[in-house]
Scaffold this motif. Structure first.
Motif, PDB file in Angstrom:
ATOM      1  N   PRO A   1       0.799  -1.221   0.000  1.00  0.00           N
ATOM      2  CA  PRO A   1       0.000   0.000   0.000  1.00  0.00           C
ATOM      3  C   PRO A   1       0.833   1.273   0.000  1.00  0.00           C
ATOM      4  CG  PRO A   1       0.040  -0.962   2.192  1.00  0.00           C
ATOM      5  CD  PRO A   1       0.714  -1.946   1.282  1.00  0.00           C
ATOM      6  N   ALA A   2       2.125   1.176   0.386  1.00  0.00           N
ATOM      7  CA  ALA A   2       2.983   2.349   0.447  1.00  0.00           C
ATOM      8  C   ALA A   2       4.434   1.890   0.475  1.00  0.00           C
ATOM      9  CB  ALA A   2       2.670   3.179   1.698  1.00  0.00           C
ATOM     10  N   PRO A   3       5.366   2.735   0.069  1.00  0.00           N
ATOM     11  CA  PRO A   3       6.776   2.347   0.155  1.00  0.00           C
ATOM     12  C   PRO A   3       7.234   2.302   1.607  1.00  0.00           C
ATOM     13  CG  PRO A   3       6.559   4.623  -0.563  1.00  0.00           C
ATOM     14  CD  PRO A   3       5.182   4.054  -0.564  1.00  0.00           C
ATOM     15  N   PRO A   4       8.165   1.412   1.934  1.00  0.00           N
ATOM     16  CA  PRO A   4       8.619   1.297   3.322  1.00  0.00           C
ATOM     17  C   PRO A   4       9.650   2.368   3.672  1.00  0.00           C
ATOM     18  CG  PRO A   4       9.758  -0.297   1.969  1.00  0.00           C
ATOM     19  CD  PRO A   4       8.774   0.385   1.061  1.00  0.00           C
ATOM     20  N   ASP A   5       9.767   2.638   4.973  1.00  0.00           N
ATOM     21  CA  ASP A   5      10.838   3.505   5.475  1.00  0.00           C
ATOM     22  C   ASP A   5      12.093   2.697   5.784  1.00  0.00           C
ATOM     23  OD1 ASP A   5       9.264   5.966   5.571  1.00  0.00           O
ATOM     24  OD2 ASP A   5       8.152   4.981   7.195  1.00  0.00           O
ATOM     25  N   ILE A   6      11.924   1.420   6.071  1.00  0.00           N
ATOM     26  CA  ILE A   6      13.042   0.529   6.354  1.00  0.00           C
ATOM     27  C   ILE A   6      12.621  -0.895   5.996  1.00  0.00           C
ATOM     28  CG2 ILE A   6      12.398   0.102   8.763  1.00  0.00           C
ATOM     29  CD1 ILE A   6      15.447   0.202   9.412  1.00  0.00           C
ATOM     30  N   ILE A   7      13.601  -1.719   5.615  1.00  0.00           N
ATOM     31  CA  ILE A   7      13.342  -3.112   5.254  1.00  0.00           C
ATOM     32  C   ILE A   7      13.993  -4.013   6.294  1.00  0.00           C
ATOM     33  CG2 ILE A   7      13.727  -4.927   3.530  1.00  0.00           C
ATOM     34  CD1 ILE A   7      13.850  -2.656   1.416  1.00  0.00           C
ATOM     35  N   HIS A   8      13.191  -4.917   6.858  1.00  0.00           N
ATOM     36  CA  HIS A   8      13.731  -5.964   7.727  1.00  0.00           C
ATOM     37  C   HIS A   8      13.777  -7.214   6.864  1.00  0.00           C
ATOM     38  CE1 HIS A   8      13.870  -9.188  10.697  1.00  0.00           C
ATOM     39  NE2 HIS A   8      14.314  -8.304  11.557  1.00  0.00           N
TER      40      HIS A   8
ATOM     41  N   PRO B   1      15.375   1.208  -3.888  1.00  0.00           N
ATOM     42  CA  PRO B   1      16.831   1.357  -3.820  1.00  0.00           C
ATOM     43  C   PRO B   1      17.312   2.440  -2.857  1.00  0.00           C
ATOM     44  CG  PRO B   1      15.969   2.280  -5.863  1.00  0.00           C
ATOM     45  CD  PRO B   1      14.839   1.548  -5.214  1.00  0.00           C
ATOM     46  N   GLU B   2      16.437   3.289  -2.388  1.00  0.00           N
ATOM     47  CA  GLU B   2      16.836   4.337  -1.439  1.00  0.00           C
ATOM     48  C   GLU B   2      16.524   3.959   0.008  1.00  0.00           C
ATOM     49  OE1 GLU B   2      18.535   6.893  -2.589  1.00  0.00           O
ATOM     50  OE2 GLU B   2      18.279   6.047  -4.603  1.00  0.00           O
ATOM     51  N   THR B   3      15.955   2.785   0.222  1.00  0.00           N
ATOM     52  CA  THR B   3      15.497   2.395   1.558  1.00  0.00           C
ATOM     53  C   THR B   3      16.568   1.599   2.292  1.00  0.00           C
ATOM     54  OG1 THR B   3      13.219   2.293   0.735  1.00  0.00           O
ATOM     55  CG2 THR B   3      13.678   1.205   2.831  1.00  0.00           C
TER      56      THR B   3
ATOM     57  N   PRO C   1      24.922  -2.438  -0.252  1.00  0.00           N
ATOM     58  CA  PRO C   1      25.029  -1.060   0.244  1.00  0.00           C
ATOM     59  C   PRO C   1      23.816  -0.578   1.030  1.00  0.00           C
ATOM     60  CG  PRO C   1      24.824  -1.132  -2.164  1.00  0.00           C
ATOM     61  CD  PRO C   1      25.103  -2.514  -1.712  1.00  0.00           C
ATOM     62  N   GLN C   2      22.644  -1.176   0.786  1.00  0.00           N
ATOM     63  CA  GLN C   2      21.456  -0.734   1.538  1.00  0.00           C
ATOM     64  C   GLN C   2      21.377  -1.371   2.921  1.00  0.00           C
ATOM     65  OE1 GLN C   2      18.958  -1.095  -2.426  1.00  0.00           O
ATOM     66  NE2 GLN C   2      17.575  -0.586  -0.752  1.00  0.00           N
TER      67      GLN C   2
END
Length: 238
Positions: free
Chosen positions: A63-70, A85-87, A107-108
């Motif tokens: 529903p929305a882009p994440p602020d962080i990926i676990h 790619p920016e997360t 790098p992320q």
């Protein structure tokens, strides 16, 4: 904060699937929005959706882009990293054996998590910087797994929890020799109970490994740590 959790499966309450659910529940209690991406969904995903969790099997359905990926499980994790790619991300390693669990340098990915010392060693062997690696052992939800009544002097009922069955005949024979009733649960037997906390208090002795052994011990059962891979004996406080 929107947190995207990746895992190959969210279907039948295996170890990493349980971690996903515990993590998602904890993030919601802390006021965040967890979102789970898992290509293979099943009954566990359905139950989580009923409780209000965002569960999808493809990135386009988020529903929305994440602020962080676990990130858990390399293949789906890399898909999420490529899509956002920016997360920034953290990567959790849950196995010292399976390649799909092996950490990657990317790098992320800013931090890595190992659930035990074996996973820590695997992360270090793959070049993970020691100062960015944390060991966070598997935990048990003590609100869910409450203490049972004191154990009897002699075990009367035993529970075998396992993904494999190479050791099952030996356990059956040992229980029969000591007049102990045995119940077997797990993928090896085609019987999975997603509310194992209801089953554990009914048994004095539990044969299990990993998270299942921890949960049985938290309830207060006597636990023998074993599966088809090997035998570690009686679990003690030490």
């Amino acid at each position: 904060m929107r947190v995207l959790i990746t895992n190959l499966y969210l279907a039948n309450n295996s170890g990493s699937e349980v971690v996903v659910e515990l993590l998602a529940d904890g993030l919601r209690r802390a006021g965040h929005l967890p979102m789970v991406l898992a290509p293979t969904l099943g009954p566990q995903a359905d139950r989580m959706r009923v409780r209000g969790h965002v569960i999808v099997d493809r990135i386009a359905a988020l529903p929305a882009p994440p602020d962080i990926i676990h990130a858990q499980h390399v293949t789906v994790a890399l898909s999420a990293l490529a899509a956002f790619p920016e997360t920034p991300a953290v990567f959790a390693c849950h196995s010292g054996n399976y390649e799909v669990e092996a950490p990657r340098l990317h790098p992320q990915i800013r931090r890595w998590i190992a659930v035990d010392d074996l996973c820590r060693d695997r992360c270090l062997s793959r070049g993970v910087p020691p100062d960015r690696l944390s060991v966070i052992p598997n935990a048990v939800d003590l609100d869910r797994f409450s203490r049972r009544a004191p154990l009897s002097a002699k075990p009367r009922r035993a529970l075998l929890l396992t993904k494999n069955e190479g050791h099952a005949d030996a356990i059956r024979a040992a229980c029969a020799a000591h007049d102990v009733e045995l119940v077997a649960l797990g993928p090896a037997f085609g019987r999975v109970d997603h509310q194992i906390e209801r089953e554990l208090p009914n048994h004095d002795l539990v044969f299990a490994t990993a998270r299942m052994a921890l949960e049985a011990a938290a309830v207060g059962c006597a636990v023998v740590v074993c599966d088809a891979r090997g035998f570690a004996g009686l679990l003690t406080a030490e």
